[in-house]
Scaffold this active site. Structure first.
Site, PDB file in Angstrom:
ATOM      1  N   GLU A   1     -10.196  19.325  -3.703  1.00 34.96           N
ATOM      2  CA  GLU A   1     -10.461  20.708  -3.268  1.00 34.96           C
ATOM      3  C   GLU A   1     -10.531  21.729  -4.396  1.00 34.96           C
ATOM      4  O   GLU A   1     -10.186  22.889  -4.198  1.00 34.96           O
ATOM      5  CB  GLU A   1      -9.421  21.152  -2.247  1.00 34.96           C
TER       6      GLU A   1
ATOM      7  N   GLU B   1     -11.184  14.647   4.902  1.00 34.82           N
ATOM      8  CA  GLU B   1     -10.020  15.121   5.669  1.00 34.82           C
ATOM      9  C   GLU B   1     -10.491  15.878   6.897  1.00 34.82           C
ATOM     10  O   GLU B   1     -11.547  16.518   6.850  1.00 34.82           O
ATOM     11  CB  GLU B   1      -9.157  16.097   4.842  1.00 34.82           C
TER      12      GLU B   1
HETATM   13  C1  GAL Z   1      -6.140  20.005   2.607  1.00 41.08           C
HETATM   14  C2  GAL Z   1      -5.493  19.336   1.395  1.00 41.08           C
HETATM   15  C3  GAL Z   1      -4.377  18.403   1.814  1.00 41.08           C
HETATM   16  C4  GAL Z   1      -3.506  19.037   2.825  1.00 41.08           C
HETATM   17  C5  GAL Z   1      -4.349  19.403   3.990  1.00 41.08           C
HETATM   18  C6  GAL Z   1      -3.582  19.943   5.147  1.00 41.08           C
HETATM   19  O1  GAL Z   1      -6.730  21.191   2.260  1.00 41.08           O
HETATM   20  O2  GAL Z   1      -6.437  18.623   0.688  1.00 41.08           O
HETATM   21  O3  GAL Z   1      -3.641  18.028   0.687  1.00 41.08           O
HETATM   22  O4  GAL Z   1      -2.902  20.152   2.269  1.00 41.08           O
HETATM   23  O5  GAL Z   1      -5.270  20.380   3.578  1.00 41.08           O
HETATM   24  O6  GAL Z   1      -4.416  20.048   6.214  1.00 41.08           O
END
Ligand code: GAL
Length: 819
Positions: A403, A475
């Site tokens: 990110e 994710e």
């Molecule tokens: C993303 C990040 C993860 C975690 C996640 C929570 O932005 O890459 O490490 O923080 O959000 O939803």
């Protein structure tokens, strides 16, 4: 031949490092075994500063005289986060990444036939100028020598930089049978081996004294003299190719592994042997998806952190392997992302064994630092690729800081590094920005679009900056809907449904290679994240790996286990205005029969699920009445039909007058002459159950005509403890072993009692220790405990008790194969 001597036991440890530890045995210290965490923590509500320190580890080791003419390397698999290693007072290595291995050649520093002093200064402060530090990080980073340490002892003459690259050649042959041309596929393996021959051995090669042999399992593939090699700076470059005739594929369904043994033979003596486990598979990200061995596979994975309650990162082999088993066997996944750093070799090795595809990535989280910081990140990428490229399960390298913003100059270097060391695998790099500069082979994107009432994921074309390249969701969900195990039923159910929504949407997008949900289990995090208690409740499991409802959505993909879960306890008082609202059946059975007090209400089929793209999506329970009204005999057929519809509408949506309910009421009262006064008695009789005989809902999962699983939901009449232990024989190979025990509080029908919070205590007898507190309060009707062996053989037991309940005893044994 190479030997590995583990050095995991009996290190002296002190929370503060002093210079005299480099040369003198520590005066004040505690004796610890590796994996070790610099600080055990509570489960939650602790400050991240507790594990930030500069600590000292020390160990005395006897180096036998036989090693004098050999090469001895000291290898550390993982030290968090920056360290200096000293042997006999001399500085032998500085290493700056907490997530990759490193080694130091200590041959010239060891004193043979004597004790040698190894001292490690470990810096676990988050102020270090290296990934992932520099700004905030959404996970705790812990500290310590938390993976194995060993000596690798080799003959002076040995391979260097050996790289085995298996690939495939698929040949289509045709044969004539019964006058028909039959096409046959034959899979031929190809093994390309590259290495550097030391100069001193190459000189002997001219006299034909040096041979290379290679075996695939026990089959001899190559036996040839070494010669004609190209000179390089550090030796002579050798490249060999062998082509084992017919090999079995490594696949997620049948992960066939082979051992490649490559030997260096001098005057008929094997002087070096390198054994690498490989798999033959073709793995390819294409514009329209991911292909394994030529067939399209939708990647279905979760993100995994490497943390555990109390001990942070410090868990031995069996616990690393257990996570891979849970992902593959309990959650029926085909992939995992090791967010946000390379993880234990044991974990990835288990992924190889089980057929679980791995997306691994360089350490980091959102922040990019200065030149020194970036150089370290590039070095981390190098170490990641070199250390994990032999694993058949690894299919993608993450070469961007998770990110982070675009930084072409930096990411050109990380991409080049990965491509040069491993031309066989593509790169990805996880971003949260659409249309960013795509230097990688795959656009990997954290898609947090889904908010419960909208679509599950964005279209590839809306996000990627190059539609010709593959696209993968790295994710989803996570912070969009944190859910504690002890949250109310609606929250827990919504959490599950949101996972199903995203899975369904991804399944419906044919050009998305797949997705990785956030995340496998809850994890300790910094003050800036989580629920204020230093836990991010983003997992589909809790920290002990107890499944939440959302886990069942994944488990229902299983081809081997029948899953049956019902998202409600049927207790109306758990809901605002006593309106239970929607409830679902999660199952992969052929059908599920629902009974109320043993009367069949409805049989549900997979096609009843509104999740169109999932083979076994959650199924809305939309009938609570069945034929009860008709069979009651007090109503006409027409009345019974309308009453049933009205009652189900009220049950799902509450007493608020929906247009449908108003229309049904109108028809019942005006056309079918049912008095409005009867509404409440009818509701109470067929739905409400107040004051009536106890109601019991029963669900039967049917497979091939048989009832294979039953779930019963009725008023709770008793509570019992249930424990699931990972293994009861704790085996010490080179260090202690740990068993995971998942504990649940269940009712008489084995339903989890989400609001049971009476303390549960753990007691061990025999050669074992309990990690963490001995008395805990369950969170969401479940908890867990880790049991550690203490270096002695013997039998013992774990007793789990809670006042007024029948204790549960688990027999345990410990076997120490080395001490
Ligand atoms: C993303 C990040 C993860 C975690 C996640 C929570 O932005 O890459 O490490 O923080 O959000 O939803």
């Amino acid at each position: 031949m190479a030997q590995r001597i583990y050095l995991d036991r009996k290190w002296r440890f002190n929370e503060s490092f002093t210079e005299d530890m480099i040369t003198e045995p520590m005066e004040e210290s505690t004796l610890v075994n590796l994996p070790h965490t610099v600080k055990e923590t509570p489960l939650n509500y602790f400050d991240e500063s507790v594990y930030q320190m500069v600590s000292g580890y020390q160990k005395s080791i006897f180096a036998p005289t036989q090693w004098e003419n050999q090469v001895v390397s000291l290898v550390f698999e993982g030290v968090a986060h920056s360290c200096d290693v000293y042997v006999n007072g001399k500085h032998v290595k500085h290493h700056d990444c907490g997530y990759t291995a490193f080694s130091a050649d200590v041959s010239k520093i060891l004193e043979y036939g004597k004790e040698n002093l190894i001292t490690v200064k470990v810096d676990s402060r988050e102020t270090l100028n290296q990934p992932p530090f520099g700004y905030v990080v959404d996970y705790m980073t812990y500290g310590g020598i938390y993976r194995d340490v060993y000596f690798e002892v080799k003959e002076k003459v040995h391979f260097r930089e050996l790289n085995i690259q298996p690939s495939l050649l698929e040949r289509v042959t045709t044969s004539k049978r019964n006058a028909k041309q039959i096409k046959m596929m034959k899979v031929q393996g190809i093994i390309k081996t590259e290495c550097i021959m030391p100069k001193r051995i190459y000189k002997l090669a001219a006299a034909e004294r040096v041979f290379v042999r290679q075996y695939l399992d026990d089959i001899l593939l190559i036996s040839q003299p070494v010669g004609g090699l190209e000179e390089r700076e550090n030796g002579y470059y050798m490249s060999l190719t062998s082509a084992p005739a017919s090999v079995k594929l490594w696949d997620i369904e049948s992960p066939r592994l082979y051992k490649v043994r490559t030997q260096l033979v001098l005057d008929d003596n094997v002087v070096d042997e390198d054994v690498v486990t490989i798999g033959f598979r073709s793995s390819e990200f294409r514009k329209n998806g991911y292909y394994l061995n030529g067939r399209k596979v939708k990647l279905r994975g979760l993100n995994r952190h490497q943390s555990y309650p109390y001990v942070g990162y410090a868990m031995p082999e069996s616990m690393q392997r257990l996570d891979a088993k849970i992902l593959k066997e309990e959650l029926a996944l085909n992939a995992v992302r090791t967010s946000h750093y390379p993880q234990s070799q044991y974990f990835v090795d288990e992924c190889d064994r089980l057929g679980l595809l791995v997306f691994t990535e360089m350490p980091g989280w959102q922040h990019i630092g200065d030149k020194e910081w970036k150089d370290k990140a590039i070095q981390n990428t190098k170490e990641m690729v070199l250390q994990y490229r032999n694993h058949p399960s690894v299919i993608l390298w993450g070469v961007r800081i998770n990110e982070s913003p675009d930084d072409d100059e930096f990411y050109e270097q990380t991409n080049a590094m990965a491509h040069s060391l491993d031309p066989s695998r593509p790169t990805g790099g996880v971003r949260c920005i659409a249309k960013s500069n795509l230097l990688e082979d795959v656009y990997t994107y954290n898609d947090f679009l889904h908010a419960g009432n909208n679509k599950g994921c964005a279209k590839k074309s809306d996000i990627t900056s190059n539609e010709e390249k593959p696209y993968l969701i790295s994710e989803y969900n996570g912070h969009m809907y944190p859910t504690k195990p002890f949250d109310d039923e609606e929250q827990r159910q919504e959490h599950a449904i949101r996972h199903a929504n995203v899975l369904d949407s991804i399944a419906g997008e044919s050009d998305i290679a797949g997705g990785f949900g956030w995340c496998m289990f809850d994890y300790n995090t910094h003050k800036d994240f989580g629920s204020g208690d230093r836990i991010c409740y983003h997992g589909v499991m809790d920290m002990f790996r107890n499944p939440k409802l959302a886990a069942s959505v994944y488990s229902a993909f299983s081809e081997t286990e029948t899953i049956l879960d019902v998202t409600t306890s049927f207790d109306i008082g758990e809901h605002p205005a006593c309106n239970r609202g929607k409830s679902y059946i999660i199952s992969n059975a052929d059908s599920v029969k629902m009974y109320k007090n043993d009367v069949l209400i409805k049989e549900y089929f997979p096609a009843d699920s509104s999740f169109e793209n999932l083979k076994h999506g959650p199924i809305l329970i939309n009938d609570f009445v069945g034929d009860a009204i008709e069979q009651d005999g007090s109503y006409t057929k027409g009345q019974a039909k309308l009453l049933k519809e009205a009652l189900n509408e009220v049950t799902l949506k509450g007493f608020k007058p929906t247009p449908k309910l108003a229309w049904l009421a109108f028809k019942l009262v005006v056309l079918h002459r049912v008095s409005p006064k009867q509404a409440v008695p009818i509701y109470n009789k067929f739905i409400g159950d107040w004051g009536g005989e106890s109601r019991e809902y029963k669900f039967e999962a049917i497979k091939d005509g048989e009832v294979v699983k039953t779930v019963k939901k009725a008023a709770v009449t008793s509570v019992h403890i249930d424990a699931k232990v990972s293994h009861t024989l704790l085996t010490e190979l080179h260090t202690y072993d740990v068993a995971n025990v998942r504990v649940k509080l269940l009712d008489q029908n084995d339903n989890q009692l989400y609001f049971f919070s009476q303390p549960v205590s753990f007691e061990v007898e025999g050669p074992f220790e309990i990690i963490g507190p001995k008395v805990v309060s369950p969170m969401g009707g479940c908890t867990g405990v880790y049991i550690k062996s203490i270096g002695e053989d013997g039998d013992g037991k774990l007793i789990i008790s809670s006042e007024g309940l029948e204790p549960v005893t688990i027999g345990l044994s410990a076997e120490c194969l080395t001490k």
